[in-house]
Scaffold this motif. Structure first.
Motif, PDB file in Angstrom:
ATOM      1  N   GLY A 116      60.242  40.943  41.858  1.00  0.00           N
ATOM      2  CA  GLY A 116      61.331  40.136  41.339  1.00  0.00           C
ATOM      3  C   GLY A 116      62.273  40.870  40.424  1.00  0.00           C
ATOM      4  N   GLY A 117      62.143  42.218  40.363  1.00  0.00           N
ATOM      5  CA  GLY A 117      63.005  42.992  39.481  1.00  0.00           C
ATOM      6  C   GLY A 117      62.668  42.810  38.009  1.00  0.00           C
ATOM      7  N   GLU A 118      61.454  42.296  37.716  1.00  0.00           N
ATOM      8  CA  GLU A 118      61.041  42.051  36.344  1.00  0.00           C
ATOM      9  C   GLU A 118      59.924  43.014  35.939  1.00  0.00           C
ATOM     10  OE1 GLU A 118      59.934  37.914  36.274  1.00  0.00           O
ATOM     11  OE2 GLU A 118      61.997  37.282  35.858  1.00  0.00           O
ATOM     12  N   ILE A 119      59.721  43.137  34.632  1.00  0.00           N
ATOM     13  CA  ILE A 119      58.642  43.977  34.104  1.00  0.00           C
ATOM     14  C   ILE A 119      57.371  43.139  34.114  1.00  0.00           C
ATOM     15  CG2 ILE A 119      57.853  45.285  32.097  1.00  0.00           C
ATOM     16  CD1 ILE A 119      60.901  45.598  31.404  1.00  0.00           C
ATOM     17  N   GLN A 120      56.439  43.490  34.973  1.00  0.00           N
ATOM     18  CA  GLN A 120      55.275  42.650  35.238  1.00  0.00           C
ATOM     19  C   GLN A 120      54.068  43.091  34.400  1.00  0.00           C
ATOM     20  OE1 GLN A 120      55.398  39.979  36.974  1.00  0.00           O
ATOM     21  NE2 GLN A 120      57.315  40.213  38.103  1.00  0.00           N
ATOM     22  N   LEU A 121      53.449  42.133  33.747  1.00  0.00           N
ATOM     23  CA  LEU A 121      52.230  42.411  32.992  1.00  0.00           C
ATOM     24  C   LEU A 121      51.109  42.846  33.927  1.00  0.00           C
ATOM     25  CD1 LEU A 121      50.724  42.373  30.276  1.00  0.00           C
ATOM     26  CD2 LEU A 121      50.167  39.970  30.737  1.00  0.00           C
ATOM     27  N   THR A 122      51.054  42.254  35.110  1.00  0.00           N
ATOM     28  CA  THR A 122      50.005  42.601  36.071  1.00  0.00           C
ATOM     29  C   THR A 122      50.032  44.088  36.415  1.00  0.00           C
ATOM     30  OG1 THR A 122      50.076  40.383  37.020  1.00  0.00           O
ATOM     31  CG2 THR A 122      49.058  42.094  38.353  1.00  0.00           C
ATOM     32  N   ASP A 123      51.232  44.654  36.574  1.00  0.00           N
ATOM     33  CA  ASP A 123      51.359  46.080  36.895  1.00  0.00           C
ATOM     34  C   ASP A 123      50.793  46.942  35.769  1.00  0.00           C
ATOM     35  OD1 ASP A 123      52.625  45.316  39.219  1.00  0.00           O
ATOM     36  OD2 ASP A 123      54.646  45.679  38.467  1.00  0.00           O
ATOM     37  N   ALA A 124      51.089  46.562  34.526  1.00  0.00           N
ATOM     38  CA  ALA A 124      50.597  47.338  33.382  1.00  0.00           C
ATOM     39  C   ALA A 124      49.076  47.247  33.282  1.00  0.00           C
ATOM     40  CB  ALA A 124      51.247  46.831  32.094  1.00  0.00           C
ATOM     41  N   MET A 125      48.527  46.059  33.526  1.00  0.00           N
ATOM     42  CA  MET A 125      47.077  45.901  33.467  1.00  0.00           C
ATOM     43  C   MET A 125      46.403  46.721  34.558  1.00  0.00           C
ATOM     44  SD  MET A 125      46.331  41.918  32.445  1.00  0.00           S
ATOM     45  CE  MET A 125      46.970  41.258  33.987  1.00  0.00           C
ATOM     46  N   ALA A 126      47.000  46.726  35.737  1.00  0.00           N
ATOM     47  CA  ALA A 126      46.404  47.462  36.853  1.00  0.00           C
ATOM     48  C   ALA A 126      46.266  48.944  36.528  1.00  0.00           C
ATOM     49  CB  ALA A 126      47.248  47.267  38.110  1.00  0.00           C
ATOM     50  N   ARG A 127      47.212  49.488  35.767  1.00  0.00           N
ATOM     51  CA  ARG A 127      47.152  50.903  35.405  1.00  0.00           C
ATOM     52  C   ARG A 127      46.025  51.203  34.408  1.00  0.00           C
ATOM     53  NH1 ARG A 127      52.943  50.141  35.113  1.00  0.00           N
ATOM     54  NH2 ARG A 127      53.946  51.011  36.958  1.00  0.00           N
ATOM     55  N   MET A 128      45.556  50.175  33.721  1.00  0.00           N
ATOM     56  CA  MET A 128      44.499  50.368  32.724  1.00  0.00           C
ATOM     57  C   MET A 128      43.102  50.268  33.330  1.00  0.00           C
ATOM     58  SD  MET A 128      46.272  48.185  29.657  1.00  0.00           S
ATOM     59  CE  MET A 128      45.019  48.541  28.429  1.00  0.00           C
ATOM     60  N   ILE A 129      43.010  49.751  34.551  1.00  0.00           N
ATOM     61  CA  ILE A 129      41.704  49.631  35.200  1.00  0.00           C
ATOM     62  C   ILE A 129      41.169  51.030  35.505  1.00  0.00           C
ATOM     63  CG2 ILE A 129      40.507  48.798  37.273  1.00  0.00           C
ATOM     64  CD1 ILE A 129      42.565  46.513  37.381  1.00  0.00           C
ATOM     65  N   GLY A 130      39.967  51.284  35.085  1.00  0.00           N
ATOM     66  CA  GLY A 130      39.375  52.608  35.251  1.00  0.00           C
ATOM     67  C   GLY A 130      39.482  53.447  34.003  1.00  0.00           C
ATOM     68  N   ALA A 131      40.573  53.270  33.254  1.00  0.00           N
ATOM     69  CA  ALA A 131      40.744  54.016  32.009  1.00  0.00           C
ATOM     70  C   ALA A 131      39.994  53.345  30.864  1.00  0.00           C
ATOM     71  CB  ALA A 131      42.221  54.138  31.663  1.00  0.00           C
ATOM     72  N   GLN A 132      39.854  52.021  30.947  1.00  0.00           N
ATOM     73  CA  GLN A 132      39.140  51.236  29.945  1.00  0.00           C
ATOM     74  C   GLN A 132      38.296  50.181  30.657  1.00  0.00           C
ATOM     75  OE1 GLN A 132      42.226  49.523  27.494  1.00  0.00           O
ATOM     76  NE2 GLN A 132      42.326  51.318  26.158  1.00  0.00           N
ATOM     77  N   PRO A 133      37.238  49.679  30.000  1.00  0.00           N
ATOM     78  CA  PRO A 133      36.486  48.576  30.610  1.00  0.00           C
ATOM     79  C   PRO A 133      37.401  47.385  30.900  1.00  0.00           C
ATOM     80  CG  PRO A 133      35.321  49.465  28.704  1.00  0.00           C
ATOM     81  CD  PRO A 133      36.680  50.103  28.703  1.00  0.00           C
ATOM     82  N   PHE A 134      37.216  46.780  32.065  1.00  0.00           N
ATOM     83  CA  PHE A 134      38.074  45.652  32.462  1.00  0.00           C
ATOM     84  C   PHE A 134      37.202  44.616  33.162  1.00  0.00           C
ATOM     85  CE2 PHE A 134      42.830  45.311  32.704  1.00  0.00           C
ATOM     86  CZ  PHE A 134      42.861  43.948  32.964  1.00  0.00           C
ATOM     87  N   HIS A 135      37.169  43.412  32.604  1.00  0.00           N
ATOM     88  CA  HIS A 135      36.331  42.349  33.146  1.00  0.00           C
ATOM     89  C   HIS A 135      37.118  41.047  33.289  1.00  0.00           C
ATOM     90  CE1 HIS A 135      33.260  45.106  31.501  1.00  0.00           C
ATOM     91  NE2 HIS A 135      32.492  44.643  32.472  1.00  0.00           N
ATOM     92  N   ALA A 136      36.598  40.192  34.142  1.00  0.00           N
ATOM     93  CA  ALA A 136      37.108  38.831  34.289  1.00  0.00           C
ATOM     94  C   ALA A 136      36.040  37.865  33.825  1.00  0.00           C
ATOM     95  CB  ALA A 136      37.485  38.552  35.744  1.00  0.00           C
ATOM     96  N   VAL A 137      36.474  36.780  33.198  1.00  0.00           N
ATOM     97  CA  VAL A 137      35.574  35.716  32.780  1.00  0.00           C
ATOM     98  C   VAL A 137      35.906  34.477  33.600  1.00  0.00           C
ATOM     99  CG1 VAL A 137      34.815  34.250  30.867  1.00  0.00           C
ATOM    100  CG2 VAL A 137      35.441  36.637  30.438  1.00  0.00           C
ATOM    101  N   THR A 138      34.949  33.992  34.382  1.00  0.00           N
ATOM    102  CA  THR A 138      35.168  32.770  35.156  1.00  0.00           C
ATOM    103  C   THR A 138      35.105  31.582  34.210  1.00  0.00           C
ATOM    104  OG1 THR A 138      34.196  33.756  37.133  1.00  0.00           O
ATOM    105  CG2 THR A 138      34.400  31.368  37.097  1.00  0.00           C
ATOM    106  N   PHE A 139      36.217  30.909  34.063  1.00  0.00           N
ATOM    107  CA  PHE A 139      36.343  29.812  33.106  1.00  0.00           C
ATOM    108  C   PHE A 139      35.544  28.600  33.559  1.00  0.00           C
ATOM    109  CE2 PHE A 139      39.180  26.083  31.859  1.00  0.00           C
ATOM    110  CZ  PHE A 139      38.599  25.928  30.618  1.00  0.00           C
ATOM    111  N   GLU A 140      34.721  28.096  32.654  1.00  0.00           N
ATOM    112  CA  GLU A 140      33.991  26.855  32.905  1.00  0.00           C
ATOM    113  C   GLU A 140      34.788  25.715  32.294  1.00  0.00           C
ATOM    114  OE1 GLU A 140      29.900  26.876  31.787  1.00  0.00           O
ATOM    115  OE2 GLU A 140      29.558  28.906  32.552  1.00  0.00           O
TER     116      GLU A 140
END
Length: 291
Positions: free
Chosen positions: A227-251
């Motif tokens: 969309g021509g925007e600065i995406q947070l998802t893109d920045a997070m993707a670059r951090m995967i592997g460089a730092q621990p990255f987990h998902a929490v399944t919300f209850e």
């Protein structure tokens, strides 16, 4: 391993125009639209407070002054209510400790990643939370409390996820999962709106994040994505592997209050849980459905 720094700050991106709710949002921020008797932003702030977060950082735009005023002291209102012996406890959740309400302007609408980057000086070198008020998350404990509890164990970066039917994954960002441990899942990758036959999982990203400050360095490049925007998802993707990255399944339950149907659903669902109005609302709904 260095000590895990506590999560003391939360960023709320509230600069959006709310065009899907026009004309209601012409003069009122969409975050101030009420679900029953609390504006959307109040639910998000309450969720952050429950998680032990102290400082609330609002990334605002033009016409968003009422959000800040909502969490300020209302001297005339409180004085009048006090003189009339009205219960002031209803206003207690709207009071933030002096110094713990911070605002910063996002002067140009360049996307969620840009909005988060605008808060870089306030976040500093601390890990921080992000809450998207459009995503109303109802749980006991709340979504951010569940995430902070998980963060205290594993550190690094976390995102909240929800399981959805496989045919719905093409509408969301989903994670590529690794090792699972109860509600905690290792994140190996992020895929934006995949075809359901190509999706690596049915776990969708759902509007709550705990990120390390290094994400701000990644966002500094101002690289534009979808969309021509600065995406947070893109920045997070670059951090995967460089730092621990987990998902929490919300209850708990998620309501998409960025849509009109989701907004109505949230209002009805929460009304049906309130002892002061549940019976009347249920009877009203029954009458309407009978027509």
């Amino acid at each position: 391993m260095s000590a895990i720094k506590p999560i003391r700050k939360a960023v709320f991106p509230v600069a959006g125009l709310g065009t899907r709710f026009l004309p209601a949002t012409k003069a009122i921020p969409k975050e101030m639209l009420p679900i029953i008797d609390r504006p959307l932003i109040q639910y998000a702030v309450d969720e952050a407070r429950e998680a032990g977060i102290e400082q609330m950082i609002f990334v605002t735009g033009r016409g968003k002054v009422s959000i800040v005023e909502h969490f300020d002291m209302a001297y005339e209102l409180e004085t009048t209510m006090g003189e009339r012996q009205k219960d002031l406890s209803v206003l207690e959740p709207t009071r933030l400790t002096p110094g713990n309400l911070v605002t910063v302007r996002q002067q140009v609408p360049l996307g969620l990643g840009h909005a988060i980057w605008c808060a870089r000086a306030i976040v500093g070198d601390e890990p921080f939370a992000i809450l998207l008020p459009d995503e109303l998350m109802i749980g006991a404990p709340g979504c951010m409390k569940q995430m902070v509890d998980a963060y205290d164990k594993v550190g690094g970066n976390l995102i909240s996820v929800l399981e959805v039917p496989e045919e719905q994954v093409s509408s969301y960002g989903v994670i590529d999962p690794g090792t699972r441990d109860g509600a905690l899942t290792e994140v190996r990758g992020l895929v934006e709106k995949p075809r359901h036959e190509d999706a690596p999982s049915n776990l969708i990203v759902s509007g709550r994040y705990i990120l390390q400050p290094e994400v701000m360095r990644t966002l500094e490049g101002q690289e534009k994505g979808a969309g021509g925007e600065i995406q947070l998802t893109d920045a997070m993707a670059r951090m995967i592997g460089a730092q621990p990255f987990h998902a929490v399944t919300f209850e708990g339950r998620r309501f998409d209050c960025g849509s009109k149907v989701g907004f109505v659903e949230a209002t009805l669902a929460l009304a049906l849980e309130r002892p002061d109005m549940a019976d009347e609302v249920r009877a009203m709904a029954t009458r309407l459905l009978a027509k």
